[in-house]
Scaffold this active site. Structure first.
Site, PDB file in Angstrom:
ATOM      1  CG  ASP A  52      -2.119   0.773   1.108  1.00  0.00           C
ATOM      2  OD1 ASP A  52      -2.163   1.753   0.521  1.00  0.00           O
ATOM      3  OD2 ASP A  52      -3.219   0.450   1.443  1.00  0.00           O
ATOM      4  CB  THR A  93      -6.519   2.085  -0.492  1.00  0.00           C
ATOM      5  OG1 THR A  93      -5.324   2.917  -0.006  1.00  0.00           O
ATOM      6  CG2 THR A  93      -6.455   0.578  -0.186  1.00  0.00           C
ATOM      7  CG  ASP A 314      -2.036   4.225   3.018  1.00  0.00           C
ATOM      8  OD1 ASP A 314      -1.513   4.787   1.844  1.00  0.00           O
ATOM      9  OD2 ASP A 314      -3.094   4.453   3.532  1.00  0.00           O
ATOM     10  CG  HIS A 318      -1.656   8.650   4.361  1.00  0.00           C
ATOM     11  ND1 HIS A 318      -2.105   9.666   3.424  1.00  0.00           N
ATOM     12  CD2 HIS A 318      -2.346   7.269   3.953  1.00  0.00           C
ATOM     13  CE1 HIS A 318      -2.852   9.087   2.343  1.00  0.00           C
ATOM     14  NE2 HIS A 318      -2.978   7.547   2.759  1.00  0.00           N
ATOM     15  CG  ASP A 361      -2.673   0.825  -2.798  1.00  0.00           C
ATOM     16  OD1 ASP A 361      -1.360   0.879  -2.657  1.00  0.00           O
ATOM     17  OD2 ASP A 361      -3.563   0.866  -1.856  1.00  0.00           O
TER      18      ASP A 361
END
Length: 554
Positions: A52, A93, A314, A318, A361
């Site tokens: 991810d 995602t 991910d 972030h 993704d």
């Protein structure tokens, strides 16, 4: 996420003959016993890993620091599709995981975002929500999930169909959507992590009782064990020269933390924060090993499939951004985790007996604060504030309250009933919204979604927006942000746009049927599923729009 937010039946093609001849004729998944220890008619197991938020450049940015048997083994022994691009927008995602395993796009498979505005229900709907099922292993809404919102079959579904359901398909991820959507409709199981309870769970869509091996795994309290000591860098922190300084004002902080720098003491909130550390990936791969053993994946008469998504990259990305020490350390640790996982697969399934692929993704944008610090274009955009201001302005000018009823995935949903009731022209309202939005420095284009085919847009943006537009579920007006701009606040970053930093993803194949090498030819994320179908000699998923990567299947 607001604004930013492919039947082959199991037929035996038998020539006329005796019953005994028919009974011993090889089917499509036949593996001669004499060859089982050396080669296979098909791989015993297909393992797909979606990392991810993995940008393509992470393959090489940290290459000198990777170990010999992780990412370097993939690039040395496998086939790398160096120029693989997502061919739709938004790059988020749910869409990404769905595309990888369906070979399709949101316009066809129906998963148009992680969530999206539903005009009939007047609310945001989540990609895998399903009120008709209940959680297994949890009493919370975290378990009320299934793949029913997915309109097409997946490659796992086609594998199950082709083997008359002898093949087993399992999905595993911390994120529900990362496990459910790749596994497909007919999967034997999908498991995801409930951060509130600190347990791996599933739903009644798949089973009515949590398997004993999952209960045992949960009882071992892996999050607490991983985070009982602070998260510190794998190597001396001064060696992380490919990252920016450890403490930056534009990096996010963990709950209760005074700063954003190492060490990260997270033990008090281990269950909820494990996902936002590299140990979430470690835990996921350990759970995946248990799933292989519990379902005897790779041990039956037909090819099985394990779909894994590694979500922690991910969460870390972030919060801290792609130039942080945290993301570098996360990938250095993931490299070692992959090396250990390959070693496990070699011993459990057999080296050369499984087909492995790794991809992502979506990618991610640089943190706007980092960009400004280095005099590069990029800034933040407050979509909710702009929408409110637009609604206020439309009400004052046209006398329509709430003319924009929802926004998601960079799209606005008009309140058609309110506009009609006010006797106003929808075109006039649309033109007014476009004119006002084009005044925003963050926005480079605004267009009615129904006019996509006739709009003057550069490629690949035009095709990506068309592929992302679902006539029944998408909005009315599309917003295109400028390069480097994100919807967000003063810390962290996100993704979702059409630009290469969000759309250029890694794709590396390794193992059974895969030659060593690489290609710089432009390929699409949609090409993964039909390539798997070609390798396995099965039908491609029902909504497939991708093409076979012939360099691999020759």
């Amino acid at each position: 996420m607001k604004w930013s937010n492919l039947l082959l039946s199991a037929c035996l093609f038998l020539a006329p003959g005796t019953a005994a001849q028919k009974a011993t004729s090889p089917g499509p998944f036949y593996r001669p016993a004499a060859l089982a220890s050396k080669t296979a008619d098909r791989p015993k197991l297909v393992v797909g890993v979606v990392v991810d938020q993995m940008r393509w450049d992470y393959l090489y940015r940290y290459y000198s620091r990777y170990t010999a048997n992780g990412f370097k083994r993939l690039l040395r022994d496998g086939f790398s599709c160096e120029n693989t691009l997502i061919n739709y927008a938004p790059t988020v995602t749910a869409c990404g995981h769905t595309c990888v395993y369906t070979g399709s796009v949101p316009a066809v498979h129906g998963i148009i975002g992680n969530d999206w505005w539903n005009a009939q229900q007047h609310r945001d709907v989540y990609c895998t929500e399903d009120s008709t099922v209940n959680g297994v292993g949890t009493q919370t809404a975290a378990g009320k999930m299934s793949p029913r919102n997915l309109l097409t079959s997946t490659i796992g579904d086609e594998l199950r169909l082709a083997s008359n359901f002898q093949s087993k398909v399992v999905g595993v991820a911390i994120k529900d959507r990362g496990a459910i959507l790749p596994a497909g409709h007919s999967a034997n199981a999908a498991f995801w992590y409930d951060a509130g309870a600190g347990n791996w769970i599933t739903s009644t869509y798949y089973m009515n009782e949590l398997p004993g091996w999952v209960q045992t795994f949960n009882s071992q309290q892996w999050p607490v064990r991983y985070l009982k000591a602070p998260w510190t860098t794998l190597y001396p922190i001064e060696s992380y020269t490919l990252s920016t300084a450890d403490e930056k004002a534009y990096e996010g902080k963990y709950r209760g933390a005074a700063n954003s720098s190492f060490p990260h003491n997270l033990g008090a909130n281990a269950q909820s924060l494990i996902a936002a550390t590299p140990y979430g990936n470690t835990m996921t791969l350990e759970f995946a090993k248990k799933a292989i053993e519990a379902y005897n994946l790779g041990s039956g008469p037909a090819t099985d499939m394990l779909a894994i998504s590694l979500s922690s990259t991910d969460y870390v990305g972030h919060q801290f951004g792609p130039n942080s020490v945290e993301i570098e350390d996360t990938y250095l640790r993931l490299d070692k985790d992959l090396a250990a996982f390959f070693d496990y697969l070699d011993k459990k399934i057999g080296r050369g007996q499984y087909t492995f692929f790794i991809t992502a993704d979506h990618g991610v944008a640089h943190v706007p604060g980092f960009m400004e610090e280095h005099k590069l274009p990029g800034h933040t955009f407050k979509g909710a504030l702009v929408t409110k201001a637009l609604n206020d302005s439309i009400n004052a000018r046209f006398g329509i309250a709430g003319a924009i009823q929802g926004s998601s995935n960079y799209q606005l949903y008009l309140n058609h009933a309110a506009i009609e009731q006010a006797g106003k022209s929808e075109k006039a309202i649309t033109d007014y919204i476009i004119a006002q939005l084009m005044k925003q420095p963050a926005i480079v284009n605004v267009l009615p979604l129904k006019a996509l085919m006739t709009s003057t847009l550069p490629e690949p943006l035009r095709t990506m927006l068309i592929n992302g537009y679902n006539a029944k579920q998408s909005g009315d007006i599309q917003i295109v942000l400028a390069p480097g701009w994100i919807e967000g606040g003063p810390t962290g970053t996100t993704h979702g746009l059409w630009y290469p930093y969000d759309a250029h993803i890694p794709l590396v194949w390794m193992g059974w049927g895969i030659p060593a090498g690489k290609s710089n030819r432009t390929m699409g994320m949609t090409d993964i599923a039909p390539t798997l179908a070609a390798l396995l000699h099965i039908q491609m998923p029902s909504g497939n729009v991708g093409k076979v990567i012939e360099e691999i299947t020759k």
